[in-house]
Write an enzyme that holds these catalytic residues in place. Structure first.
Site, mmCIF file in Angstrom:
data_model
loop_
_atom_site.group_PDB
_atom_site.id
_atom_site.type_symbol
_atom_site.label_atom_id
_atom_site.label_comp_id
_atom_site.label_asym_id
_atom_site.label_seq_id
_atom_site.Cartn_x
_atom_site.Cartn_y
_atom_site.Cartn_z
ATOM 1 C CG ASP A 12 2.319 -11.694 -20.791
ATOM 2 O OD1 ASP A 12 1.736 -11.002 -19.821
ATOM 3 O OD2 ASP A 12 1.711 -12.483 -21.376
ATOM 4 C CD GLU A 70 0.721 -14.955 -30.507
ATOM 5 O OE1 GLU A 70 0.023 -15.772 -30.441
ATOM 6 O OE2 GLU A 70 0.725 -13.606 -30.506
ATOM 7 C CG HIS A 122 -1.804 -16.276 -26.709
ATOM 8 N ND1 HIS A 122 -2.311 -15.412 -27.566
ATOM 9 C CD2 HIS A 122 -2.161 -15.625 -25.723
ATOM 10 C CE1 HIS A 122 -2.910 -14.252 -27.036
ATOM 11 N NE2 HIS A 122 -2.821 -14.499 -26.135
HETATM 12 N N1 LIG Z 1 -0.792 -11.742 -22.830
HETATM 13 C C1 LIG Z 1 -2.129 -11.868 -22.458
HETATM 14 C C2 LIG Z 1 -2.300 -13.190 -21.798
HETATM 15 O O1 LIG Z 1 -1.515 -13.208 -20.486
HETATM 16 C C3 LIG Z 1 -3.789 -13.203 -21.412
HETATM 17 O O2 LIG Z 1 -4.156 -14.341 -20.545
HETATM 18 C C4 LIG Z 1 -4.488 -13.634 -22.650
HETATM 19 C C5 LIG Z 1 -6.041 -13.465 -22.880
HETATM 20 O O3 LIG Z 1 -6.576 -12.323 -22.758
HETATM 21 P P1 LIG Z 1 -8.014 -11.976 -22.174
HETATM 22 O O4 LIG Z 1 -8.042 -12.619 -20.708
HETATM 23 O O5 LIG Z 1 -7.932 -10.296 -22.140
HETATM 24 O O6 LIG Z 1 -8.795 -12.689 -23.178
HETATM 25 O O7 LIG Z 1 -4.025 -12.553 -23.872
HETATM 26 C C6 LIG Z 1 -2.907 -11.408 -23.588
HETATM 27 O O8 LIG Z 1 -2.719 -11.486 -24.922
#
Ligand SMILES: N[C@@H]1[C@@H](O)[C@H](O)[C@@H](COP(=O)(O)O)O[C@@H]1O
Length: 245
Positions: free
Chosen positions: A67, A143, A138
């Site tokens: 993304d 979402e 997500h």
């Molecule tokens: N878009 C990203 C995801 O690709 C990620 O895997 C997830 C968890 O994030 P984190 O690893 O910082 O907890 O949320 C974010 O919003």
């Protein structure tokens, strides 16, 4: 889903690193799907260490990221383009022609989504997709409520996701309201999925993933139906999760 329990964040990262290294070493044209956020940071530094020690080459590797925010230029410090360059690409010789991220600054976002799907297809599909887990379940930026049939698309970010990611920005107002994300069907088309889960804050989401039924209200639940998912979870994420059941 195969669940691999590890002691902590470091072990989770090393385990993921060894799985990816092995795949790169054993395949002629490996295609790796990458994630951003805090979770894979140590995995990337582990891959850099292995590269510097000459144990792995990224010469024939192609990557696709899950993304990108809409509205941030590639060189914006908070763009995922910038994150990937800084945390991995620039340190392992991964050149611009080998790496792919959605273009969140494109003038035609819808076209960019189609192009992205085509590029993945032309590369032969993703061999291993690295995933983190959002607090609301997500995956990528898909979402709750996103159709399981979705392909790469423009998404509206939920207030909870914007607030979870606000730590990277100076204020929550700066967090973009939209992103481009591989869809759930795009993620599910990967041959193998590696879901990394670390820390107490993810316990509830992991618990739900391991116990919930299939529902678009909890996007990660779709992973239960994929034939090759490995979840690497650390004690904090898992024990707190199991103690709830
Ligand atoms: N878009 C990203 C995801 O690709 C990620 O895997 C997830 C968890 O994030 P984190 O690893 O910082 O907890 O949320 C974010 O919003």
């Amino acid at each position: 889903m195969q669940l691999v329990k590890v002691d902590n964040y470091e072990e989770m990262s090393k385990k993921a690193c060894s799985i990816i290294m092995e795949h790169i070493q054993e395949n002629r044209n490996p295609v790796i799907g990458l994630a951003t956020g805090s979770t894979p940071e140590k995995l990337y530094s582990c891959l850099i260490d292995e590269y510097k020690q000459g144990k792995v080459s990224f010469e024939n590797v192609t990557t696709f990221n899950l993304d990108e925010y809409v509205g941030l230029k590639k060189d914006d410090a908070n763009s995922y383009h910038h994150y990937m360059k800084e945390k991995l690409f620039d340190h392992v010789g991964l050149g611009v022609d080998q790496v792919h991220l959605p273009d969140g600054h494109s003038e035609d976002l819808e076209q960019d989504c189609l192009t992205y799907e085509k590029q993945i297809e032309e590369a032969g599909g993703i061999d291993i997709q690295v995933l983190g887990l959002g607090l609301n379940g997500h995956i990528g930026f898909n979402e709750p409520g996103t159709p399981f049939s979705s392909r790469t698309h423009v998404v509206e970010l939920s207030p909870s996701t914007r607030s979870a990611n606000a730590r990277f920005f100076s204020s929550i107002e700066e967090v973009p309201t939209q992103a481009i994300s591989m869809g759930i069907a795009s993620i599910m088309a990967s041959k193998k999925i590696l879901l990394l889960v670390s820390g107490k804050q993810k316990a509830e989401a992991l618990h739900r993933l391991l116990n919930s039924e299939l529902t678009e209200d909890f996007p990660a639940s779709i992973l239960q139906t994929h034939p090759d998912v490995t979840i690497i979870a650390d004690e904090l994420a898992l024990e707190a999760s199991l103690s709830k059941s």
